[in-house]
Design an enzyme around this catalytic site. Sequence first.
Site, mmCIF file in Angstrom:
data_model
loop_
_atom_site.group_PDB
_atom_site.id
_atom_site.type_symbol
_atom_site.label_atom_id
_atom_site.label_comp_id
_atom_site.label_asym_id
_atom_site.label_seq_id
_atom_site.Cartn_x
_atom_site.Cartn_y
_atom_site.Cartn_z
ATOM 1 C CD GLU A 104 -2.014 -1.168 2.726
ATOM 2 O OE1 GLU A 104 -1.871 -1.415 3.264
ATOM 3 O OE2 GLU A 104 -3.650 -2.365 2.777
ATOM 4 C CG LEU A 153 -5.730 0.360 2.006
ATOM 5 C CD1 LEU A 153 -6.814 1.748 1.994
ATOM 6 C CD2 LEU A 153 -6.140 -1.121 2.631
ATOM 7 C CD GLU A 168 -3.784 -4.600 5.072
ATOM 8 O OE1 GLU A 168 -5.424 -5.285 5.195
ATOM 9 O OE2 GLU A 168 -3.883 -3.449 4.895
ATOM 10 C CG PHE A 173 -2.922 -1.106 9.988
ATOM 11 C CD1 PHE A 173 -3.324 -0.910 11.019
ATOM 12 C CD2 PHE A 173 -2.036 0.157 9.435
ATOM 13 C CE1 PHE A 173 -3.947 -0.190 11.327
ATOM 14 C CE2 PHE A 173 -2.426 1.350 9.312
ATOM 15 C CZ PHE A 173 -3.797 1.532 10.199
ATOM 16 N N PRO A 226 -5.028 -7.875 9.283
ATOM 17 C CG PRO A 226 -5.815 -6.697 8.462
ATOM 18 C CD PRO A 226 -5.015 -6.672 9.301
ATOM 19 C CG HIS A 248 -0.187 3.650 13.751
ATOM 20 N ND1 HIS A 248 -2.007 4.014 13.859
ATOM 21 C CD2 HIS A 248 -0.722 4.161 12.406
ATOM 22 C CE1 HIS A 248 -2.394 4.414 12.728
ATOM 23 N NE2 HIS A 248 -1.568 4.444 12.026
#
Lengths: 408, 349
Positions: B30, B59, B61, B87, B90, B130
């Site tokens: 991404e 977008l 994963e 992230f 997924p 994050h």
Amino acid sequence: MAGRPGKSGNTAAADQGFEGDTMTISTGNPIEGSMADPSRRAGMDDPVTAEAYMLPSGQPVQLVDPDGLHVHNDKYPLPDGEALLKAYRELVVGRRVNDQANALVRQGRLAVYPSSHGQEACQVASALCIGADDWLFPTYRDTVAVIAKGVDPVQTLTLLQGDWHSGYDPYEHKVSIQATPLATQLLHAVGVAHAAKLKGEDTVVVALCGDGATSEGDFHEALNFAAVFHLPVVFFVQNNQYAISVPLNKQTVAPSLAHKAIGYGMPGERVDGNDTAALLAVLGKAVDRARQGGGPALVEAHTYRMQSHTNADDATRYRTDDEVAEWAPKDPLVRLRAYLKELNVLTEELEEEIAGRAETVAAQMRDGLNAETEVDPEDLFRFVFTEKTSQLREQAAMLRDELSRESA
Amino acid sequence: MSTTMTFAKALNTALADEMEADRSVVVFGEDVGPLGGVFRITDGLTQRFGEERCFDTPLAESGIMGMAIGMAMNGLRPVVEMQFDAFAYPAFEQVVSHVAKMPNRTRGKVKLPMVIRIPYAGGIGGVEHHCDSSESYYAHTPGLTVVAPATVEDAYTMLREAIRFPDPVVFLEPKKLYFSKEQLDLEALQSRWGTPALDRTDGPEPTAAPADSSIGRAVIAREGTDATLITYGPSVSTVMKAAAAAAEEGRSLEVIDIRSIVPFDDETVMASVRKTGRAVVVAEAPGFASVASEIVARVQERCFHSLAAPVLRVTGFDIPYPAPKLEHFYLPSVDRILDAVDELQWEDA
């Protein structure tokens, strides 16, 4: 390029986003070719919209009805007698493989068997619609398709025999492992197609899944990726009406599964999944289109899982005998046999030969799966990494020592 | 010639050098295309190698990971970027059920020479999702090779090694180090690799890892005699500061940078602990059922008779990663590390 939208209606179509032979939709991907012949599309002067271009036929495509009679279809010509005879041969073998595998479960030679009884037309067509260098991505229920693509039946059933999680070399016949986690293999199919495209190879990939798998996120991601990267993948959904016990109307309220294609910017088509001729025609067209650079397509076959999910399932808890009985006359073997008989292609000698071939395969399965195979405990560690880690070397040594003490 | 280089630029250079050397290497994820990635690790690659070799994906994963599997099956060497640690979740099913298992399932017929790059861990004041230290999930999954560089030189070398590795590698990049700088003789490093024009797209056959590969090898980041501090990734720099502070107090601490979580370098770690007789394991992730726990277990199983004190851990608390204003309470600090060192039963020595 065969199957392109064609020259017809160029002028009018240009107003709808067509530019010459190539239609451009909002994603910016050129769509060359179509699932539909120009003859079946809107008239010469009618505008053809992206929607009309991608939506499936109003009814599942049928070329041979349950009575074995040809049904004319403007879009899809009937495959010739030779192609149908070849498919019939595989159908008979496929049915025998299903029956034999069930028997082997009862005899304790296979742990379980998810049968494709009733779906053999889909199985056979998905293997026969592509060439030796094209890839097939099967699920656990697609044993017959794997065998029809050329994989040894005993190697195919290694998974269910319990010797190893897969028994064949995927590169030998370009058949990926039979995937159990639903829809995950569709993305691998997309990746193989993407690599082929980057390498300049004209490989086509047929990716199989069932109706239940269309609810999974990976189904969505695979179709979207294939469309965005304009890849030669034919997604083939065998809608056998049930995901174990859950009927289709609890998976989706879409008009059909084939309708989902338009959401990704690819054409969708639906076909009678018990009509081998129609399957060969529809899948063949999608494969040709993909090979010629037309991009992915979604094909939905309407079929029925005649038996339980596996031998461990009890289908009487969620569906009636009457419902199952309704599908019996639609059997794919009965109808193709009737048509080939009518065509005078299928002689009694040929029928005997085909039956003999099916028995040979069944005997091969019995011999291969009744044989006591040796498993090697060292294999537990052998393939996890290309080179064993020091941790795995230690653990292998521990097991070796344990076994040597047991046998001492 | 020595130049100053950031950790991020070292990774970027490693990617470019491998893409140059081997045309089967493709990079995607991404925002990795024209933007060059949110951390600029793929900066300039699309411009230099074209959109076919470095490209943005939708977008999704799981889609990125699943597609990478298929590309690796079919002769390419995908390097995928998961934008942030959390992230990557997924894609977890694809990683656990296929990346880790497919070579084993196919008895080694299918190799998956792919690299999963994950900017990971905290210390950057990042908002929720994050800053996760997710290494234990991957390390616990048999079939995955899991590495985490902690120096600029390792960032360059280990990424190139990961790309050439025959098996899938989870490559954890401590994001707080991205803009750290080191003096580096890049040309000398590059010359180690030679400039073979590899063309492996004709088959899935992988090449062997370099003989002196960092994969599977820990390094002694600082030599010492009194106790061993075992750490990796983002905690290495903190531990080095702690060792420097301890030296001022007259205590000589050896620091081991694990680098390669899987395979784990028992030899280097155990030799150090047997020498010093004391050990503290430092890691940012929550301590419960963690990589740090595994290291402690291995050390006490193998070095029990050399130990003068229980092996201690300094880790994150067993809580979700805290909000930016609270993260300094959570992260292993120099003081917390030195406190643990003080508890190593010195009075019995």
